[in-house]
Design a protein around this motif. Sequence first.
Motif, short mmCIF file in Angstrom:
data_model
loop_
_atom_site.label_atom_id
_atom_site.label_comp_id
_atom_site.label_asym_id
_atom_site.label_seq_id
_atom_site.Cartn_x
_atom_site.Cartn_y
_atom_site.Cartn_z
N UNK A 39 22.81 27.63 25.35
CA UNK A 39 22.82 26.17 25.31
C UNK A 39 21.90 25.66 26.40
N UNK A 40 20.87 24.95 26.02
CA UNK A 40 19.93 24.39 26.99
C UNK A 40 20.43 23.05 27.50
N UNK A 41 20.12 22.73 28.76
CA UNK A 41 20.58 21.47 29.35
C UNK A 41 20.03 20.28 28.59
N UNK A 42 18.78 20.34 28.16
CA UNK A 42 18.18 19.22 27.44
C UNK A 42 18.92 18.96 26.13
N UNK A 87 22.00 19.74 25.47
CA UNK A 87 23.33 19.25 25.78
C UNK A 87 23.28 17.75 26.11
N UNK A 88 22.25 17.31 26.82
CA UNK A 88 22.12 15.89 27.15
C UNK A 88 21.85 15.05 25.89
N UNK A 89 21.07 15.60 24.98
CA UNK A 89 20.83 14.90 23.72
C UNK A 89 22.12 14.78 22.92
N UNK A 90 22.91 15.83 22.89
CA UNK A 90 24.21 15.78 22.22
C UNK A 90 25.12 14.73 22.86
N UNK A 91 25.11 14.66 24.19
CA UNK A 91 25.92 13.64 24.88
C UNK A 91 25.45 12.23 24.53
N UNK A 92 24.14 12.03 24.38
CA UNK A 92 23.62 10.72 24.00
C UNK A 92 24.05 10.35 22.58
N UNK A 93 24.05 11.32 21.67
CA UNK A 93 24.53 11.05 20.32
C UNK A 93 26.02 10.67 20.34
N UNK A 94 26.81 11.38 21.12
CA UNK A 94 28.24 11.07 21.22
C UNK A 94 28.46 9.69 21.82
#
Length: 139
Positions: free
Chosen positions: A26-29, A31-38
């Motif tokens: 899991x790449x940090x970038x 993961x951050x994109x997933x957090x933005x979608x959430x």
Amino acid sequence: MRIMNKCLKKPVEQGDIVFEDGKPKVYKKRFHILCMYCLGYLIWNWHTSRQIILATEFAEYFDTTNSFNPPDELGIDFFFISDNIALICFYPLAGYLVDNYGIRVMIVASMLQSASAWWWYLSFTNYYSVLASRILAAI
């Protein structure tokens, strides 16, 4: 596709996903994109729940009913779900445009389109004009 060599324990690529020790990395970038979608989904749900509370005021302002009664009146219920229907219908077109023109061009175009649609949304008081601008904003 290559199979992971368990003796060497090195990451082996399988398509776009990189595996380490049999688990996807899991790449940090990402993961951050997933957090933005959430976060976007959370804000969207908050926005929708706020609209349900204001449904009677919308119905009084536009002089229509709360319920969906075609063909006589579309009602406020259709007003609230129209943008979701537009999202579902235009996803394939959006994917095609992103593939052909690139994500950056489409992000700028969608921001301009959304800003103009919301400006249109604010400037009209007719039910059908506001409905059309709301659908245009959802695309």
